[in-house]
Design a protein around this motif. Structure first.
Motif, short mmCIF file in Angstrom:
data_model
loop_
_atom_site.label_atom_id
_atom_site.label_comp_id
_atom_site.label_asym_id
_atom_site.label_seq_id
_atom_site.Cartn_x
_atom_site.Cartn_y
_atom_site.Cartn_z
N PRO A 155 0.65 -1.26 0.11
CA PRO A 155 -0.37 -0.02 0.16
C PRO A 155 0.99 1.29 -0.04
N ALA A 156 0.32 2.14 -0.68
CA ALA A 156 1.04 3.58 -0.17
C ALA A 156 1.36 4.13 1.31
N GLY A 157 2.29 4.47 1.54
CA GLY A 157 2.63 4.96 2.75
C GLY A 157 3.07 3.52 3.93
N TRP A 158 3.42 2.77 2.94
CA TRP A 158 3.59 0.86 3.74
C TRP A 158 5.01 1.48 4.45
N ILE A 159 6.13 2.23 4.38
CA ILE A 159 6.89 2.30 5.69
C ILE A 159 6.44 3.22 6.74
N ASP A 160 5.27 3.50 7.12
CA ASP A 160 4.82 4.23 8.32
C ASP A 160 4.11 3.76 8.72
N GLN A 161 3.42 2.30 8.46
CA GLN A 161 2.62 1.52 9.33
C GLN A 161 3.54 1.18 10.28
N PRO A 162 2.64 0.78 11.23
CA PRO A 162 3.25 0.29 12.73
C PRO A 162 3.81 -1.43 12.92
N GLY A 163 4.60 -1.08 13.50
CA GLY A 163 4.98 -2.79 12.69
C GLY A 163 6.28 -3.15 13.80
N PRO A 164 6.74 -4.17 13.91
CA PRO A 164 7.26 -4.76 14.76
C PRO A 164 8.66 -4.27 15.40
N SER A 165 9.34 -4.27 16.45
CA SER A 165 10.28 -3.86 16.74
C SER A 165 11.93 -4.28 16.02
N PRO A 166 13.14 -3.84 15.71
CA PRO A 166 14.19 -4.53 15.90
C PRO A 166 14.37 -5.55 17.24
N GLU A 167 13.42 -5.12 17.79
CA GLU A 167 14.31 -5.64 19.37
C GLU A 167 13.32 -7.10 19.20
N ASP A 168 12.25 -6.99 18.23
CA ASP A 168 11.32 -8.53 18.50
C ASP A 168 11.95 -9.25 17.39
N PHE A 169 13.28 -9.00 17.07
CA PHE A 169 13.98 -9.75 16.33
C PHE A 169 16.07 -10.29 16.36
N GLY A 170 15.43 -9.32 18.01
CA GLY A 170 16.90 -9.94 18.56
C GLY A 170 17.81 -8.62 18.29
N MET A 171 17.59 -7.82 17.29
CA MET A 171 18.54 -7.04 16.88
C MET A 171 18.31 -6.38 17.75
N SER A 172 19.51 -4.54 17.73
CA SER A 172 19.08 -3.44 18.08
C SER A 172 19.21 -2.17 17.50
N SER A 173 17.91 -1.22 18.19
CA SER A 173 17.18 0.15 17.73
C SER A 173 18.37 1.08 17.34
N ASP A 174 19.35 0.63 18.18
CA ASP A 174 20.37 1.47 18.59
C ASP A 174 21.06 1.93 17.25
N ASP A 175 22.55 2.88 17.11
CA ASP A 175 22.95 3.33 15.36
C ASP A 175 24.20 3.40 15.84
N ASP A 176 24.80 2.60 15.63
CA ASP A 176 26.08 1.97 15.63
C ASP A 176 27.39 3.32 14.93
#
Length: 285
Positions: A169-190
């Motif tokens: 759909p249009a604007g797909w990137i702005d749809q809510p979804g899982p967080s990086p932590e849900d996949f064992g990743m970090s939201s922090d930017d290294d």
């Protein structure tokens, strides 16, 4: 099968490839950004073939040398052409998965005489889906997110779009979804921006525009594979679109997008049946 490892120099890269000896025709197994280690199980099903695998430029053992941070399918295709020349015994057969399938289309566009049969499995060509404008915008948005926020936030969006069912759909990137932590990743930017998938290949691979007229006129027999369990996903839908552009029907393969995997990277497909189907397709010529 014991593999012999070789290295060759191409424009902007040092390419490492492996050759497993066999008495039959050469079968080249390629992915992108997946390297040679992803084809161990599939290669084991073809002891009668000389099997060639490789690491794409910028991945694992194949190093970039020209200072570039991005790669195009045409560059990957040229690398593959040089590997085929180095191995000899052509024209060869090629099984190509995902981004590797896109690169293989570039290869046979430029060098159809080098490839007898190409099995291109789920090439993620966004121009080939009906919702190409929204799909393109979503991929560019993931790339922008990577540059802005790093790999964690961008990778979780990539995982989401890969598994998305149906049109984007249009604007797909702005749809809510899982967080990086849900996949064992970090939201922090290294601060790093050297991810092979998100930084080097994502946009150039998905936005490759196949020259369907030239591919139809070429000497290479092209088979487009789609997973029986990946229906509705972007790469499956793109595979259907690429097949339509070539004027052929897509060929169903067992399992999903990575159905040939036998535990590589922790993923289990259906490699026995997948390999049997691949052998059947290659023997049809």
């Amino acid at each position: 099968m014991t593999a012999e490892t070789h290295t060759l120099t191409t424009d902007g890269a040092e390419i490492t490839y492996d050759v497993r000896p066999g008495d039959g025709p050469v079968l080249l197994l390629i992915g992108s950004p997946m390297d040679a280690s992803g084809f161990v199980t599939l290669a084991s099903h073809f002891p009668d073939r000389k099997i060639v695998t490789y690491d794409p430029r910028g991945v694992s053992r194949s190093k970039l040398t020209g200072g570039q941070t991005t790669s195009t399918p045409e560059q990957h295709g040229d690398d593959l052409s040089r590997v085929i020349d180095a191995v000899g015994g052509g024209p060869v057969d090629v099984f190509a998965s995902s981004g590797g399938a896109v690169n293989a289309l570039a290869l046979v566009t430029a060098h159809p005489e080098q490839v007898s049969t190409l099995v291109a499995h789920e090439p993620p060509v966004v121009a080939a889906v009906p919702d190409h404008a929204n799909a393109s915008a979503a991929v560019h948005a993931i790339s922008d997110l990577y540059q802005k926020s790093g790999s964690g936030p961008a990778m979780v969006k990539f995982i989401s779009i890969v598994g998305h069912q149906g049109e984007i759909p249009a604007g797909w990137i702005d749809q809510p979804g899982p967080s990086p932590e849900d996949f064992g990743m970090s939201s922090d930017d290294d601060g790093s921006r050297d991810d092979i998938l998100l930084g080097q290949n994502l946009v150039s691979c998905t936005h490759y525009a196949p020259d369907f007229a030239r591919l139809r006129e070429g000497s290479t027999r092209i088979v487009v594979g789609v997973g029986e369990e990946s229906k509705g996903e972007l790469a499956h839908r793109a595979g259907l679109g690429v097949a339509a552009g070539l004027g052929i029907e897509a060929t169903p393969f067992p399992s999903g997008h990575a159905g040939f995997l036998g535990g590589e990277f922790g993923q289990q497909g259906d490699p026995d049946n997948f390999a049997a189907k691949l052998r059947e397709v290659l023997d049809e010529r």
